[in-house]
Scaffold this active site. Structure first.
Site, PDB file in Angstrom:
ATOM      1  N   GLU A  57      14.248  48.876  34.232  1.00  0.00           N
ATOM      2  CA  GLU A  57      13.271  49.367  35.229  1.00  0.00           C
ATOM      3  C   GLU A  57      13.373  48.484  36.472  1.00  0.00           C
ATOM      4  O   GLU A  57      13.111  47.283  36.406  1.00  0.00           O
ATOM      5  CB  GLU A  57      11.857  49.340  34.618  1.00  0.00           C
ATOM      6  CG  GLU A  57      10.719  49.454  35.614  1.00  0.00           C
ATOM      7  CD  GLU A  57      10.853  50.601  36.594  1.00  0.00           C
ATOM      8  OE1 GLU A  57      10.918  51.762  36.157  1.00  0.00           O
ATOM      9  OE2 GLU A  57      10.894  50.335  37.819  1.00  0.00           O
ATOM     10  N   LYS A  58      13.732  49.117  37.598  1.00  0.00           N
ATOM     11  CA  LYS A  58      14.080  48.358  38.796  1.00  0.00           C
ATOM     12  C   LYS A  58      12.927  47.592  39.447  1.00  0.00           C
ATOM     13  O   LYS A  58      13.164  46.738  40.282  1.00  0.00           O
ATOM     14  CB  LYS A  58      14.735  49.269  39.824  1.00  0.00           C
ATOM     15  CG  LYS A  58      13.844  50.390  40.353  1.00  0.00           C
ATOM     16  CD  LYS A  58      14.584  51.161  41.439  1.00  0.00           C
ATOM     17  CE  LYS A  58      13.777  52.316  41.966  1.00  0.00           C
ATOM     18  NZ  LYS A  58      14.034  53.548  41.194  1.00  0.00           N
ATOM     19  N   HIS A  59      11.696  47.880  39.097  1.00  0.00           N
ATOM     20  CA  HIS A  59      10.576  47.201  39.748  1.00  0.00           C
ATOM     21  C   HIS A  59      10.130  45.911  39.073  1.00  0.00           C
ATOM     22  O   HIS A  59       9.397  45.124  39.667  1.00  0.00           O
ATOM     23  CB  HIS A  59       9.359  48.131  39.808  1.00  0.00           C
ATOM     24  CG  HIS A  59       9.523  49.240  40.784  1.00  0.00           C
ATOM     25  ND1 HIS A  59       9.968  50.476  40.411  1.00  0.00           N
ATOM     26  CD2 HIS A  59       9.327  49.276  42.123  1.00  0.00           C
ATOM     27  CE1 HIS A  59      10.029  51.245  41.480  1.00  0.00           C
ATOM     28  NE2 HIS A  59       9.652  50.542  42.534  1.00  0.00           N
ATOM     29  N   HIS A  84      16.792  47.823  43.538  1.00  0.00           N
ATOM     30  CA  HIS A  84      15.647  48.486  44.171  1.00  0.00           C
ATOM     31  C   HIS A  84      15.955  48.678  45.651  1.00  0.00           C
ATOM     32  O   HIS A  84      16.528  47.790  46.271  1.00  0.00           O
ATOM     33  CB  HIS A  84      14.381  47.640  44.000  1.00  0.00           C
ATOM     34  CG  HIS A  84      13.160  48.330  44.516  1.00  0.00           C
ATOM     35  ND1 HIS A  84      12.826  48.343  45.855  1.00  0.00           N
ATOM     36  CD2 HIS A  84      12.225  49.073  43.886  1.00  0.00           C
ATOM     37  CE1 HIS A  84      11.724  49.059  46.005  1.00  0.00           C
ATOM     38  NE2 HIS A  84      11.331  49.511  44.836  1.00  0.00           N
ATOM     39  N   HIS A 132      10.492  51.902  51.999  1.00  0.00           N
ATOM     40  CA  HIS A 132      10.428  51.618  50.558  1.00  0.00           C
ATOM     41  C   HIS A 132      11.032  50.249  50.283  1.00  0.00           C
ATOM     42  O   HIS A 132      12.243  50.067  50.435  1.00  0.00           O
ATOM     43  CB  HIS A 132      11.200  52.711  49.804  1.00  0.00           C
ATOM     44  CG  HIS A 132      11.104  52.601  48.310  1.00  0.00           C
ATOM     45  ND1 HIS A 132      11.947  53.296  47.467  1.00  0.00           N
ATOM     46  CD2 HIS A 132      10.268  51.882  47.504  1.00  0.00           C
ATOM     47  CE1 HIS A 132      11.634  53.016  46.204  1.00  0.00           C
ATOM     48  NE2 HIS A 132      10.619  52.153  46.203  1.00  0.00           N
ATOM     49  N   CYS A 187       5.650  46.779  45.007  1.00  0.00           N
ATOM     50  CA  CYS A 187       6.476  47.732  45.768  1.00  0.00           C
ATOM     51  C   CYS A 187       5.536  48.534  46.643  1.00  0.00           C
ATOM     52  O   CYS A 187       4.490  48.991  46.171  1.00  0.00           O
ATOM     53  CB  CYS A 187       7.232  48.661  44.810  1.00  0.00           C
ATOM     54  SG  CYS A 187       7.971  50.083  45.655  1.00  0.00           S
ATOM     55  N   HIS A 210       5.434  52.020  44.893  1.00  0.00           N
ATOM     56  CA  HIS A 210       5.338  52.154  43.432  1.00  0.00           C
ATOM     57  C   HIS A 210       4.434  51.110  42.784  1.00  0.00           C
ATOM     58  O   HIS A 210       4.482  50.918  41.573  1.00  0.00           O
ATOM     59  CB  HIS A 210       6.730  52.117  42.797  1.00  0.00           C
ATOM     60  CG  HIS A 210       7.610  53.255  43.232  1.00  0.00           C
ATOM     61  ND1 HIS A 210       8.774  53.085  43.929  1.00  0.00           N
ATOM     62  CD2 HIS A 210       7.440  54.591  43.081  1.00  0.00           C
ATOM     63  CE1 HIS A 210       9.321  54.268  44.190  1.00  0.00           C
ATOM     64  NE2 HIS A 210       8.527  55.202  43.692  1.00  0.00           N
TER      65      HIS A 210
END
Ligand code: FE2
Length: 131
Positions: free
Chosen positions: A16-18, A46, A52, A116, A119
């Site tokens: 999971e990139k976050h 990310h 973003h 983020c 997100h």
């Protein structure tokens, strides 16, 4: 009504990139400063665009048995391509990674939180032993 604890998301940072990745020793010597590297997107990149991006990573330490965590440091990532010409025009982007140092006589848990801009809030943790 939302509470902070309901808003933090977590997952495996490898997929999971976050999720902030925490790179630190498994065990450290009592009272000796050591390096903690935190980053977002270590395995899954990310985006870093004006629209973003990752705003900050905050690092905490919770000694075993302590009621409260200690804030080790916060890093803000403040350049995201914006300029007078508009979004994504400056070519200047703060990369979302940081290195902090601290020392402790107590074992516990290193925690990292990240944000983020679209997100939300993410968290991760890593155990720390003290010899
Ligand atoms: Fe995102």
């Amino acid at each position: 009504m939302a509470e902070f604890k309901d808003l933090f998301q977590s997952a495996d940072w490898k997929t999971e990139k976050h999720v902030p990745a925490i790179e630190a020793p498994d065990a450290v010597k009592k009272g000796e400063p050591f390096e903690v590297k935190v980053s977002v997107g270590k395995e899954v990149a990310h985006p870093n665009k004006t629209e973003h991006h990752i705003r900050w990573i905050n690092v905490w330490f919770h000694p075993d048995g302590s009621k409260f965590p200690y804030e080790i440091g916060m890093t803000s990532f403040t350049a995201h391509g914006e300029s007078m010409e508009g979004p994504d025009t400056s070519s200047i982007y703060t990369h979302h990674a940081a290195t902090l140092w601290f020392k402790t006589d107590k074992p516990g848990t290193i925690l990292a939180s990240s944000f983020c801009n679209i997100h939300g809030l993410w968290q991760s943790s890593k155990r720390l032993a003290v010899k």
